[in-house]
Motif scaffolding. Structure first.
Motif, mmCIF file in Angstrom:
data_model
loop_
_atom_site.group_PDB
_atom_site.id
_atom_site.type_symbol
_atom_site.label_atom_id
_atom_site.label_comp_id
_atom_site.label_asym_id
_atom_site.label_seq_id
_atom_site.Cartn_x
_atom_site.Cartn_y
_atom_site.Cartn_z
ATOM 1 N N LYS A 79 0.821 -1.199 0.000
ATOM 2 C CA LYS A 79 0.000 0.000 0.000
ATOM 3 C C LYS A 79 0.861 1.258 0.000
ATOM 4 O O LYS A 79 0.677 2.162 -0.813
ATOM 5 C CB LYS A 79 -0.893 -0.012 1.237
ATOM 6 C CG LYS A 79 -2.285 0.457 0.943
ATOM 7 C CD LYS A 79 -3.124 0.462 2.189
ATOM 8 C CE LYS A 79 -3.857 1.779 2.265
ATOM 9 N NZ LYS A 79 -4.539 1.926 3.539
ATOM 10 N N GLY A 82 2.516 2.186 -3.153
ATOM 11 C CA GLY A 82 1.686 2.708 -4.229
ATOM 12 C C GLY A 82 1.146 1.655 -5.175
ATOM 13 O O GLY A 82 0.780 1.955 -6.302
ATOM 14 N N ARG A 84 -1.648 -1.265 -6.336
ATOM 15 C CA ARG A 84 -3.039 -1.683 -6.159
ATOM 16 C C ARG A 84 -3.288 -2.892 -7.049
ATOM 17 O O ARG A 84 -2.752 -2.979 -8.153
ATOM 18 C CB ARG A 84 -4.001 -0.568 -6.555
ATOM 19 C CG ARG A 84 -4.002 0.625 -5.614
ATOM 20 C CD ARG A 84 -4.501 0.280 -4.223
ATOM 21 N NE ARG A 84 -4.501 1.446 -3.351
ATOM 22 C CZ ARG A 84 -3.431 1.914 -2.722
ATOM 23 N NH1 ARG A 84 -2.267 1.321 -2.885
ATOM 24 N NH2 ARG A 84 -3.523 2.968 -1.939
ATOM 25 N N GLY A 160 -8.098 3.557 -6.024
ATOM 26 C CA GLY A 160 -7.047 3.760 -5.029
ATOM 27 C C GLY A 160 -5.679 3.960 -5.647
ATOM 28 O O GLY A 160 -4.729 4.309 -4.952
ATOM 29 N N PRO A 162 -2.546 5.376 -6.956
ATOM 30 C CA PRO A 162 -1.985 6.724 -6.917
ATOM 31 C C PRO A 162 -1.219 7.048 -8.205
ATOM 32 O O PRO A 162 -0.840 6.157 -8.943
ATOM 33 C CB PRO A 162 -1.032 6.667 -5.728
ATOM 34 C CG PRO A 162 -0.669 5.234 -5.578
ATOM 35 C CD PRO A 162 -1.753 4.409 -6.195
ATOM 36 N N ARG A 163 -1.010 8.334 -8.445
ATOM 37 C CA ARG A 163 -0.091 8.742 -9.526
ATOM 38 C C ARG A 163 1.263 8.146 -9.203
ATOM 39 O O ARG A 163 1.573 7.950 -8.039
ATOM 40 C CB ARG A 163 0.066 10.275 -9.523
ATOM 41 C CG ARG A 163 -1.201 10.967 -9.825
ATOM 42 C CD ARG A 163 -1.054 12.481 -9.747
ATOM 43 N NE ARG A 163 -2.184 13.027 -10.487
ATOM 44 C CZ ARG A 163 -2.151 13.182 -11.814
ATOM 45 N NH1 ARG A 163 -1.040 12.925 -12.503
ATOM 46 N NH2 ARG A 163 -3.209 13.622 -12.450
ATOM 47 N N ASN A 164 2.027 7.858 -10.191
ATOM 48 C CA ASN A 164 3.331 7.188 -10.115
ATOM 49 C C ASN A 164 3.292 5.916 -9.272
ATOM 50 O O ASN A 164 4.284 5.457 -8.774
ATOM 51 C CB ASN A 164 4.446 8.144 -9.678
ATOM 52 C CG ASN A 164 4.477 8.401 -8.161
ATOM 53 O OD1 ASN A 164 3.812 7.716 -7.366
ATOM 54 N ND2 ASN A 164 5.244 9.396 -7.782
ATOM 55 N N GLY A 165 2.110 5.346 -9.159
ATOM 56 C CA GLY A 165 2.011 4.047 -8.496
ATOM 57 C C GLY A 165 1.973 2.948 -9.535
ATOM 58 O O GLY A 165 2.357 3.134 -10.693
ATOM 59 N N ALA A 196 0.922 6.568 -13.757
ATOM 60 C CA ALA A 196 1.162 5.294 -13.081
ATOM 61 C C ALA A 196 1.538 4.231 -14.098
ATOM 62 O O ALA A 196 1.318 4.396 -15.294
ATOM 63 C CB ALA A 196 -0.086 4.872 -12.315
#
Ligand SMILES: Nc1ncnc2c1ncn2[C@@H]1O[C@H](COP(=O)(O)OP(=O)(O)OP(=O)(O)O)[C@@H](O)[C@H]1O
Ligand SMILES: Nc1ncnc2c1ncn2[C@@H]1O[C@H](COP(=O)(O)OP(=O)(O)OP(=O)(O)O)[C@@H](O)[C@H]1O
Ligand SMILES: [Mg+2]
Ligand SMILES: [Mg+2]
Lengths: 511, 324, 367, 324
Positions: A79, A82, A84, A160, A162-165, A196
């Motif tokens: 988590k 980053g 999912r 859920g 995130p950016r750059n995840g 992402a």
């Protein structure tokens, strides 16, 4: 372009099985990366290592956004990194509510004292509105249809991410009809456009070609190839995945079918989402039934088999007539029917028992000689059957749980085909099955029909139906609205009929 | 472990079936025996007297929610009461210190249960069965098999003698624990994780729940609550005997399962548990007040459990496919 | 069964005073320390020297049995007889196993100490008889019942009687004496244990005899396995439905703390007293603490052990067995309870043990 | 219900861990107490007297294999023995008729348990808990709480007096039942179906197994076996008492779970069960013969259960994936 995820020399051994060896993989920011490979090639295992579920062997390296992360990851670490996921089996707890599943991650790793259910419910409703899915937050997941479950898992992961995840989708489309697949693709592209990385697993090469920028192919736990999707042809992909090329299949014509005798005649069936259905399945044919989810076609095999309740209707199987209201799985099985269900871990295989136990559930009685069950004979026979279906590894004493999803599916096909049913019903028969194994399953079905068996195949995979079926019935709102035969059995026409806005059910063109 | 089949939205009928049955029972006994049964005193003593059973049942529902059984709670209760008696009466410890020691014992036993279960991967049922037997032996050993009485009057006062609205304080402690547990289970992520682990172990792990830790925690919770029940037991009887606590195990299980049919049907929940305990106690007390033979009470207990659970299932929408 | 007293039983104070002098005399007698008197003719016990006796007690986890068992060992030592203990947790299968292994080891006698029920050991006792091993059952049947027990259980060689019913009578007497003849008692029995029903009727009968019009007792039956769950609520319910109850009597005193819970919960600690039987230390301490228990009837446990061995030695030496071992009871209340020690213990309070020990030794001709 | 984690091929070490521990125990007591312990008589009585426990444990493993608990077996045992005593002694029925009546009662109770469970969809644990309590009340009622003796000598002779190789026939009946159950479980499709239902209820249903029927059948099997245990109980003791049978429930559960670690690890199996029963009994008997304090026996019981199950898990190849 910066790498969101970089994996070097990752390995994972289960007992003696090397599920992953020396895997290198890079997913860049803004990139949709396809992860391809046969059943059991290690895709889900890699994903579960990232989720902190499996502990990898020592020696691998993991970099997230350029920072080295110590392996093994603990559950929940993903988590903060980053990541999912939409897992292969979706990762939902079916006896709990939609709301609880939606916030599973938050609750799993959070330290909240004083959960504000009411505001969470508001958030949930907003999310569902935003992603245009109709879900009741307080419904139990077990009451949802497979599509709805998939959508829930997808909304949870996508909202859920995130950016750059990193968003990981492990075969998210198997349960989805066409328009939802399109929606998922749009969502995925949005996520990638936001910066992402996306790791996308699918056996559907059409999807892979349309969605992904780059790909990596696994075979037997190793990376056997990678590259840019646009510059790779479908055939090349197939060759990388399977190791050889696929053959084409031919259909029977309408006249050929008409010449054979009907094995099962269904009359006036009503029950579940089926409003009215009357049709026949002929000797030696593969009959597809399809439609949008909720159109009733998914209920058909279960009603015929007595696993779901019918209101009215009769089934004449090889001439003997049964009232479907009184049908139950035992009498259905005895009268020569077989059902391979779609929900494998729940309805299909007993994962904690050996492959042998699973394959021999129905044939057991044949090995009874006097008071003794001849088990060595059973084992030999099972080995033969497993090798005919190319189950890997071919060891009947292994627990079913240690096979990959696709191999489990082959075991189930083997289990039922052994009983030589006169009517075989399959629901999403190649769900989670790689292109190679898919071909094997098709050829098995073909050779079984050659001996006179009739097959009813319920599936929402139009390409698959086009590939294997002699005839396809399309359902809309619980009724058969089209019957496609011969050259009409192709992906485009099936899709067109399924999505037709035309509300007046018109008996089909080709009948 | 999914307790009852089906899921989805809960029918109101089912939620309130048990409270309703309770009310009917009260009305029934009220008509049959108005002068004795329908008095404040009856209810005051009824509420006050079953605090121990209620707390023990609360102890059970913590690991039950997480999918584990704790069969050692009866033995922990007994040992806890016995430790208080021995430390306070024989060694002259102040009562608070004796209580602390008993609670620490509960925590430790739960920790051991949990560690053995998780580390060796053994079912909780076996671990706690073994642990319960072991603790039974230890209780016999330390007590020399004797009943010990004469526990500090402070404890007895604060548990059973002091009253509020005519009801012993023990009842309010038990209800307080109910409320606390309800808050934890419904409104904290720790409590929710219990449920996740109970309903889907693999999915929970995939979602980042440290499953082992949660399960150990649940067993620690149950043992500690059982030790609290032991404190109340020592307080209500002013002493401790080496065996009788274990006889509370089956009634507690009955109440836990019965409680899971009410308020939040399908889930073990504290308020349902409290209602189940008092439903059963009302029936027994009503029969006792009418002077009915003891075996009839046992028939009531068994029969009520079967009928109540069966009815609550009937009132529920039947779901076609049974979950494994 | 439940026995109802006379018409005016509940109207206590208005009743004419009952003459309790006779009862008080009985109580005073029962409060005195017992003294040894020979239960039967003397004999030469040294003939039994070197013999081995297997002892199976009701439940080796119970202090009562532990003390009696140890005393039997001591008494055996005095004449050179070895007593082998077969420890158990009160389960029938364990008694059976104990019988079987005693027979297999060819011991010279088997003692069923403190009432393992011979009715549940019929086949094993028959087998012992066939193997020529005498079986002695102790402290199970009341003195008044020994006659019929002998008829019911022909394979049992000898019995050591107990005075359970007299204890029932004494408890009633104490209540009568203390209340001035106005007793409304609530008696909790556990009838799956053999003497329970007899103790209950002895108690009721004594009330009926002494004060038929002003005393009554209600008897309820709660199996031991249900004590923890049922006793407190049952007592509480009884006290609520009949507020004039002034005595609560357990058939065995192990129930006392649970009775205490019920009485406290019903808020009746001022008006209700407990009288009990068995002499358990914790109950004696409750008298010392002036906590609910008014009187407790006890037995000298070591003495019981020696009495058991007296009968056993008679059997081993071929001497005629005694119909009664004449073991005493003693009643404790606040006036004499401190003789049991502070804190109370279960062995003391019956005078100097050397006296009865010397008595038996003399009887056996080893002193 | 999957009992233990992991699966796959069974290591020999694990299969024979428990028999090995048993042997060690025998050697240990043999050294400590050679003249008394190492005699044929010790083993003869040990084998003969625990036949009741063995049969009761066999009763448990039938529904356990099918994924259900039967908590009513102890009560059925007690009622069965009591019925034989009452019908034979008080009503003068011939012994065979009394036995038939007891077995019919067992069959009926199992049928009721099963029907309530399947029809209302209630967990077996609750149904049998309620039923056990109910039967306990009935036993107290019909027996008037009294011990009844004087059961026909024919029964006693054929159960415990007649011997073969110095061991009472009861032992051979129990071993015969073990063999029968083993054959049914391993070599008949009925037995395999029990396992299938226990491991995958939906799968079995969709494979044509009549799941409800199999589960009802399993509970009928367990009740009937418990009634047989009651017959043996009546035969070994020549009488019946209204409560003691229920004390055998926990030891039987302990033995069933311990037995599932041996011979066919991970599965409840009759031979493993027999070894577990005699392993535990050997320990207890050895301690008893040495005249060791009673609480030590209980410590042994609890400790042995924990240690044996833990070791058997350790000797097992650890499997990374926990099964839900
Ligand atoms: N828990 C486990 N224990 C033992 N072996 C396992 C376990 N999980 C997976 N495997 C093995 O690891 C290999 C890789 O399996 P994995 O599930 O990663 O395949 P996959 O590529 O996702 O296949 P599919 O496309 O069928 O989902 C397979 O050989 C499988 O049998
Ligand atoms: N686990 C759950 N799953 C689905 N719905 C739930 C769950 N728990 C509560 N709800 C629903 O959420 C709504 C609000 O619940 P609740 O009354 O607990 O909110 P609240 O804590 O008072 O809200 P707030 O935090 O905003 O004050 C109710 O409709 C309730 O039924
Ligand atoms: Mg996969
Ligand atoms: Mg696919």
């Amino acid at each position: 372009m910066s790498a969101v995820l970089q994996i070097n020399n990752l390995a994972k051994t289960f007992g003696g099985v090397k599920a992953l060896q020396g895997v290198d993989l890079t997913v860049n920011a803004g990139e949709i990366h396809g992860l391809l490979g046969q059943n059991g090639s290690g895709k889900s295992t890699l994903i579960k290592v990232l989720a902190g579920f499996h502990e990898p062997d020592a020696g691998g390296r993991l970099l997230v956004n350029g920072n080295e992360v110590r392996l093994p990851l603990a559950p929940g670490d993903y988590k903060a990194l980053g990541m999912r996921f939409v897992h292969q089996d979706l990762g939902l707890i079916s006896s709990l509510s939609v709301l609880e599943n939606l916030f599973l991650d938050e609750i799993s790793t959070g330290h909240s004292a004083g959960i504000r259910w009411r505001s969470w419910r508001r958030i949930a409703n907003e999310l569902f509105r935003k992603y245009k899915v109709e879900l009741d937050p307080s419904a139990a997941v077990s009451t949802l249809r497979p599509v709805e479950r998939a959508l829930l898992a997808i909304v949870r992961a996508v909202s859920g991410a995130p950016r750059n995840g990193l968003l990981v989708l492990d075969e998210p489309t198997v349960f989805l009809p066409q328009d939802d697949t399109e929606m998922l693709f749009d969502l995925t592209r949005n996520v990638a456009a936001g910066g992402a990385g996306v790791l996308f697993v699918s056996h559907d090469l059409e999807e892979v070609k349309r969605l992904t920028n780059r790909f990596t192919v696994f075979r037997d736990g190793r990376v056997v190839g990678n590259g840019a999707t646009e510059q790779t042809s479908r055939e090349e992909l197939v060759k990388l995945i399977v190791g050889h090329e696929l053959k084409a299949v031919s259909h029977r014509s309408a006249a050929q079918i008409a010449a054979t005798k009907p094995i099962a005649v269904i009359d006036g069936l009503k029950g579940g989402l089926v409003a009215e259905a009357s049709f026949a399945v002929h000797e030696g044919e593969i009959l597809g039934v399809t439609g949008l989810s909720g159109s009733g076609f998914e209920d058909l095999p279960y009603i015929l088999f007595g696993a779901a309740k019918a209101e009215t209707g009769t089934l004449a199987l090889n001439g003997s007539v049964v009232r479907l209201r009184g049908q139950n799985p035992t009498s259905a099985f005895r009268s020569g029917m077989a059902l391979v269900p779609a929900d494998r871990p729940r309805d299909g295989a007993i994962l904690s028992l050996s492959v042998l136990d699973n394959v021999s559930m129905q044939t057991m009685d044949q090995f009874q000689k006097g008071p003794i069950l001849r088990r060595s004979r059973m084992r030999e026979e099972a080995k033969k059957v497993l090798s005919a279906f190319q189950v890997r590894p071919n060891d009947p004493t292994l627990p079913c749980s240690s096979l990959s999803g696709g191999n489990q599916q082959k075991v189930l096909m083997a289990k039922w085909l052994q009983t030589r049913p006169s009517l075989l019903m399959v629901h999403e028969p190649t769900q989670g099955v790689d292109v190679g194994a898919r071909e094997e399953i098709f050829s098995v079905l073909r050779s079984a029909t050659a001996e006179g068996m009739a097959v009813l195949c319920a599936s929402s995979d139009h390409e698959q139906l086009a590939l294997i079926c002699d005839r396809v019935l399309v359902f809309r709102q619980g009724r058969i609205v089209a019957e496609l035969t011969g050259t009409h059995v192709n992906k485009e026409e099936i899709s067109e009929q399924s999505y037709a806005v035309d509300q007046d059910a018109q008996p089909a063109e080709a009948s | 472990m999914t307790l009852l089949k089906g899921g989805g939205r809960l029918s109101l009928v089912q939620r309130i079936a048990l409270p309703g049955a309770w009310l009917l029972l009260i009305i029934g006994f009220g008509i049959a025996n108005p002068h004795v049964f329908l008095t404040p005193a009856t209810f005051q003593t009824m509420f006050g007297s079953q605090a121990v059973l209620l707390v023990l049942t609360l102890a059970l529902i913590v690991p039950l929610t997480a999918g584990d059984y704790d069969l050692s709670v009866g033995a922990v209760l007994t040992l806890s009461a016995m430790m208080i008696a021995i430390l306070n009466v024989q060694y002259g410890w102040p009562i608070w210190a004796a209580i602390m020691a008993a609670l620490a014992m509960g925590l430790l036993v739960g920790f051991l249960n949990g560690i053995i279960m998780v580390f060796f991967g053994i079912e909780s049922l076996i671990v706690t069965l073994g642990m319960g037997t072991l603790l039974g032996g230890i209780t016999l050993w330390v007590s020399n098999s004797a009943t010990i009485s004469g526990i500090s009057h402070t404890l007895v006062d604060w548990v059973i003698v002091k009253r509020f609205g005519g009801i012993s304080l023990a009842f309010f402690y038990a209800v307080g624990l109910c409320a606390l547990l309800w808050w934890i289970m419904e409104y904290t992520s720790v409590g929710r994780r219990l449920l996740f682990v109970g309903r889907g172990r693999n999915v929970s792990k995939l979602s980042g729940v440290r499953v082992g830790r949660v399960r150990v925690g649940a067993l620690m919770g149950s043992s500690t609550l059982a030790a609290v029940a032991g404190v109340l037991y020592a307080g209500t009887s002013g002493g401790a005997d080496p065996t009788s606590g274990t006889n509370l195990l089956l009634p507690a299980f009955a109440a836990a399962f019965l409680g899971a049919t009410s308020i939040m049907p399908g889930r073990f929940n504290p308020w349902g548990t409290a209602i189940a305990v008092y439903f059963l106690v009302t029936g027994i007390t009503g029969l006792q007040l009418m002077g009915i033979q003891s075996y009839v009470q046992q028939l009531f207990y068994g029969g009520a459990l079967l009928v109540a659970v069966a009815l609550s299932q009937l009132s529920r929408r039947r779901v076609p496919l049974d979950n494994g | 069964g439940c026995s109802e007293g006379g018409s005016a039983a509940t109207s206590g104070t208005q009743n004419p005073a009952i003459d309790t002098t006779a009862v008080k005399a009985l109580i005073d007698q029962a409060k005195a320390a017992p003294s040894f008197s020979a239960p039967g003719p003397a004999f030469d016990a040294s003939k039994a020297k070197g013999k081995v006796v297997a002892n199976i007690s009701l439940n080796s986890t119970v202090p009562f049995n532990q003390i009696v068992d140890a005393a039997m060992g001591d008494a055996g030592k005095a004449v050179g007889v070895k007593v082998v203990q077969f420890t158990n947790q009160g389960q029938v299968s364990q008694w059976i196993q104990g019988m079987d292994s005693a027979i297999a080891q060819k011991v010279d006698a088997i003692v069923l100490e403190g009432s393992p029920d011979p009715k549940l050991l019929g086949p094993q006792i028959a087998a012992a008889k066939a193997a020529g091993i005498p079986v002695i059952s102790t402290h199970l049947y009341d003195e008044s019942y020994i006659g019929s027990a002998k008829k019911d259980l022909p394979d049992v060689t000898a019995f050591v009687d107990a005075h359970h019913y007299r204890a029932g009578t004494l408890m009633a007497d104490y209540a009568i004496a203390q209340s001035g003849g106005h007793v409304n008692a609530y008696f909790v029995a556990s009838n799956e244990v053999q003497p329970s029903a007899g103790i209950a009727s002895a108690f009721s009968d004594e009330l009926k005899t002494r004060c038929p019009d002003s005393c009554k007792a209600k008897v309820v039956n709660i199996p031991i396995s249900n004590w923890a769950t049922d006793v407190p609520t049952q007592v509480q319910a009884a006290l609520l439905s009949d507020p004039t109850i002034n005595y609560v009597v357990p058939v065995f005193d192990g129930m006392t703390p649970l009775l205490g819970t019920g009485i406290t919960q019903a808020g009746k600690t001022d008006s209700v007293k407990i009288v009990a039987y068995n002499g358990t230390a914790s109950v004696l301490s409750m008298i010392q603490a002036k906590n609910l228990v008014a009187a407790e009837i006890g037995e000298p446990l070591e003495w019981l052990g020696w009495a058991n061995m007296d009968q056993v030695l008679r059997v081993l030496t071929g001497t005629a067995t005694l119909p009664s071992e004449k073991t005493p009871l003693r009643l404790f209340d606040s006036s004499n309870v401190n003789e049991t020690g502070t804190p109370a213990n279960q062995k003391d309070g019956y005078g100097d043990p050397a006296k009865f020990q010397d008595g038996y030794k003399t009887l056996w001709g080893v002193k």
